[in-house]
Design an enzyme around this catalytic site. Structure first.
Site, PDB file in Angstrom:
ATOM      1  N   TYR A 159       0.795  -1.213   0.000  1.00  0.00           N
ATOM      2  CA  TYR A 159       0.000   0.000   0.000  1.00  0.00           C
ATOM      3  C   TYR A 159       0.842   1.285   0.000  1.00  0.00           C
ATOM      4  O   TYR A 159       1.778   1.417   0.778  1.00  0.00           O
ATOM      5  CB  TYR A 159      -0.911   0.025   1.251  1.00  0.00           C
ATOM      6  N   GLU A 246      -1.857   8.026  10.703  1.00  0.00           N
ATOM      7  CA  GLU A 246      -3.238   7.892  10.219  1.00  0.00           C
ATOM      8  C   GLU A 246      -3.718   6.444  10.265  1.00  0.00           C
ATOM      9  O   GLU A 246      -2.947   5.521   9.979  1.00  0.00           O
ATOM     10  CB  GLU A 246      -3.285   8.407   8.774  1.00  0.00           C
ATOM     11  N   GLU A 349      -5.157  16.937   2.527  1.00  0.00           N
ATOM     12  CA  GLU A 349      -4.430  16.006   1.652  1.00  0.00           C
ATOM     13  C   GLU A 349      -4.637  16.460   0.207  1.00  0.00           C
ATOM     14  O   GLU A 349      -5.754  16.776  -0.204  1.00  0.00           O
ATOM     15  CB  GLU A 349      -4.985  14.588   1.840  1.00  0.00           C
TER      16      GLU A 349
HETATM   17  C1  GCO Z   1      -5.340   8.177   1.780  1.00  0.00           C
HETATM   18  C2  GCO Z   1      -6.068   6.912   1.527  1.00  0.00           C
HETATM   19  C3  GCO Z   1      -6.190   6.468   0.102  1.00  0.00           C
HETATM   20  C4  GCO Z   1      -7.163   5.288   0.031  1.00  0.00           C
HETATM   21  C5  GCO Z   1      -8.061   5.396  -1.131  1.00  0.00           C
HETATM   22  C6  GCO Z   1      -9.103   4.314  -1.138  1.00  0.00           C
HETATM   23  O1  GCO Z   1      -4.938   8.362   2.914  1.00  0.00           O
HETATM   24  O2  GCO Z   1      -5.241   8.959   0.858  1.00  0.00           O
HETATM   25  O3  GCO Z   1      -5.731   5.919   2.437  1.00  0.00           O
HETATM   26  O4  GCO Z   1      -4.990   6.216  -0.527  1.00  0.00           O
HETATM   27  O5  GCO Z   1      -6.500   4.076   0.001  1.00  0.00           O
HETATM   28  O6  GCO Z   1      -8.655   6.652  -1.088  1.00  0.00           O
HETATM   29  O7  GCO Z   1     -10.103   4.636  -2.022  1.00  0.00           O
HETATM   30 MG    MG Z   2      -5.527   6.989   4.333  1.00  0.00          MG
END
Ligand code: GCO
Ligand code: MG
Length: 412
Positions: A159, A246, A349
Site C-alpha cells: 500500500y 493515520e 491532503e
Molecule cells: C489516503 C487513503 C487512500 C485510500 C483510497 C481508497 O490516505 O489517501 O488511504 O490512498 O486508500 O482513497 O479509495
Molecule cells: Mg488513508
C-alpha cells in the site's frame, strides 16, 4: 429556484468518477461528487433510481431540509453508498446557492478564516534512496508537508508505494494499484505487520537525518495494526515528531483508540472511511484523535461535515480531509471551500489529478507555495465538460487487498 433536471454522469478519464449535475429552472447548474472508489455503480443506482425522482421540482435553496429529507425519509440511514449520494446532492445544492448569490461557496460558510490551506502530498519509494527522490520531487513541487510510505523488505508491492516515483503526484497514477485496478478482479498484495513495525522507525530516522526536523511528516497505517501494535508504533515514532499517524487500527472500533492514546503522544488521524458523526462519537468526546479524516464526498456533504468539524472543534480536534485522486475535482473543491471557512482547519491532503481528469473538470483553485485556495468564482468553481467526460466510459476497477504469508486475508 426549482430543480428541473438531475443527471448522474459517470466518466473514467484517469479513474472512475461519479458526478451529480443539477440544473434549475433559471438555468443554473450545480455539481456534486459521488465517487466511491471501487463501488462506483452502487452510488449511481442509488442516485438515479431512488434520489433523482425526489429532486425534480424541489426548491434548490432548501439545503438543510433536503439533507434531512434524504437522510431521514430513506429509513435505512448511514453507510458509504447512502452518504456519498446525499453528499453529491448537498454539494450540488451549495454550488447552486453560491452561484445564485454570485459568491464563492466559502463566503456562504462564514467567509475566509485564513489565506490558504496547507496541503500534504504523498512521497513513497520501494527503498530509502527511491523515497528520498520522491521527497525531493515533492519539495520541488512546492509541498510543505509530506506523507512518507515505503516498501518493507521481504514484501512485494504494498500500500501507498508508487511504481514510478518521478510521475508520483502529477499523473494521478500514484501506486502500483492506482487508479483502482482497471481489471475484473482485485490485485492481491502481501502483508506482514511485524516486518513493517521493525522497518518503519528506521525509515523516519533516515528521513529526519536527510531532510531535517522542521518539515511536517505524516504516515498512513491503513488500518493494519491491532491496538497494541499501533501503540508500539506510535511510541517508536515519537522521536521523529510526526504531524500524524493515520488509520493506525481498523476504525470501526472506536474504543480501540483508548489503548493507543494511553501509550503515545504521536498525533492520531482517523476517519476516511467514516460516513457520519456517529462514527466519531467516542473518538471526539474522549479526545482520542487529533484530526478528522472525513471527506465531504463520503460524509454527507458540506452540511454534515461542517457539523462534525464544529463538534470536533469543541475538543481541539482539527480537520485533515481525505484528498486522494479518488475524490474528484468537485469533491476537492468543496473540501477547499469548507477548509477555508472553518476555524479548526488542520491540513488538506492533496494529490494532483491527471491531465485527462483536468480536461473533464475545469477548475479554478490555485496551488501556490504548498498552499491551496479554492478561488473566487461563484459556486465551488468547477465545471464539467460533458463532451470530454463522454470520451471516457466507466471501466471495471477494484482496489487491491492483502493476505498474510499463510494466506489469511488481512485488513486493507
Ligand atoms: C489516503 C487513503 C487512500 C485510500 C483510497 C481508497 O490516505 O489517501 O488511504 O490512498 O486508500 O482513497 O479509495
Ligand atoms: Mg488513508
Amino acid at each position: 429556484m426549482k430543480i428541473d433536471k438531475a443527471e448522474v454522469i459517470v466518466t473514467s478519464p484517469d479513474r472512475n468518477f461519479v458526478t451529480l449535475k443539477l440544473t434549475t429552472d433559471d438555468g443554473l447548474t450545480g455539481l456534486g461528487d459521488a465517487t466511491l472508489n471501487g463501488r462506483e455503480l452502487s452510488v449511481v443506482s442509488y442516485l438515479a433510481d431512488h434520489v433523482v425522482p425526489l429532486l425534480i421540482g424541489r426548491d434548490a435553496h432548501n439545503i438543510e431540509d433536503t439533507w434531512q429529507f434524504l437522510y431521514r425519509s430513506a429509513y435505512w440511514r448511514r453507510g458509504p453508498v447512502t452518504m456519498a449520494a446525499i453528499a453529491a446532492v448537498d454539494v450540488a445544492l451549495w454550488d447552486l446557492k453560491a452561484k445564485a448569490a454570485g459568491m464563492p461557496l466559502y463566503q456562504l460558510l462564514g467567509g475566509a478564516s485564513r489565506t490558504g490551506l496547507l496541503a500534504y502530498g504523498h512521497a513513497s519509494g520501494k527503498d530509502i534512496p527511491e523515497l528520498f527522490d520522491s521527497v525531493r520531487s515533492h519539495l520541488d513541487q512546492g509541498y510543505r508537508a509530506i506523507r512518507i510510505q515505503t516498501g518493507v523488505p521481504g514484501l512485494r508491492a504494498i500500500y501507498g508505494v508508487a511504481s514510478n516515483v518521478t510521475s508520483a503526484g502529477n499523473t494521478g497514477k500514484r501506486y502500483d494499484h492506482e487508479p483502482a485496478q482497471r481489471a475484473p478482479l482485485p490485485v492481491e498484495e502481501d502483508w506482514d505487520t511485524r516486518a513493517y513495525l521493525t522497518h518503519l522507525p528506521g525509515v523516519f530516522e533516515a528521513v529526519r537525518n536527510e531532510f531535517g526536523p522542521s518539515i511536517p511528516l505524516l504516515h498512513d497505517g491503513h488500518h493494519r495494526m491491532t491496538p497494541i501494535q499501533a501503540a508500539k508504533l506510535g511510541k517508536a515514532l515519537e522521536p521523529y515528531d510526526l504531524f500524524w499517524l493515520e488509520d493506525c487500527t481498523p476504525a470501526e472500533n472506536q474504543a480501540a483508540l483508548r489503548l493507543v492514546r494511553q501509550h503515545t503522544t504521536t498525533p492520531l488521524a482517523i476517519g476516511e472511511v467514516f460516513n457520519t458523526v456517529w462514527d466519531y462519537q467516542t473518538l471526539i468526546t474522549e479526545q482520542l484523535i487529533d484530526y478528522v479524516r472525513s471527506a465531504v464526498t463520503h460524509t454527507g456533504g458540506v452540511t454534515a461535515l461542517k457539523k462534525i468539524l464544529e463538534f470536533a472543534a469543541q475538543y481541539q480536534i482539527k480537520s485533515g480531509m481525505h484528498g486522494p485522486t479518488d475524490i474528484s475535482p468537485v469533491g476537492m473543491a468543496a473540501a477547499m471551500h469548507l477548509g477555508l471557512a472553518i476555524h479548526n482547519f488542520g491540513i488538506q491532503e492533496y494529490m494532483k489529478h491527471g491531465e485527462a481528469t483536468n480536461r473533464v473538470f475545469e477548475q479554478s483553485f490555485s496551488w501556490n507555495d504548498g498552499m491551496l485556495h479554492p478561488g473566487d468564482q461563484p459556486g465551488i468553481g468547477v465545471e464539467l465538460k460533458v463532451d470530454e467526460a463522454g470520451k471516457y466510459p466507466y471501466q471495471t476497477a477494484y482496489l487491491p487487498y492483502n493476505r498474510l504469508a499463510d494466506g489469511t486475508v488481512h485488513d486493507w
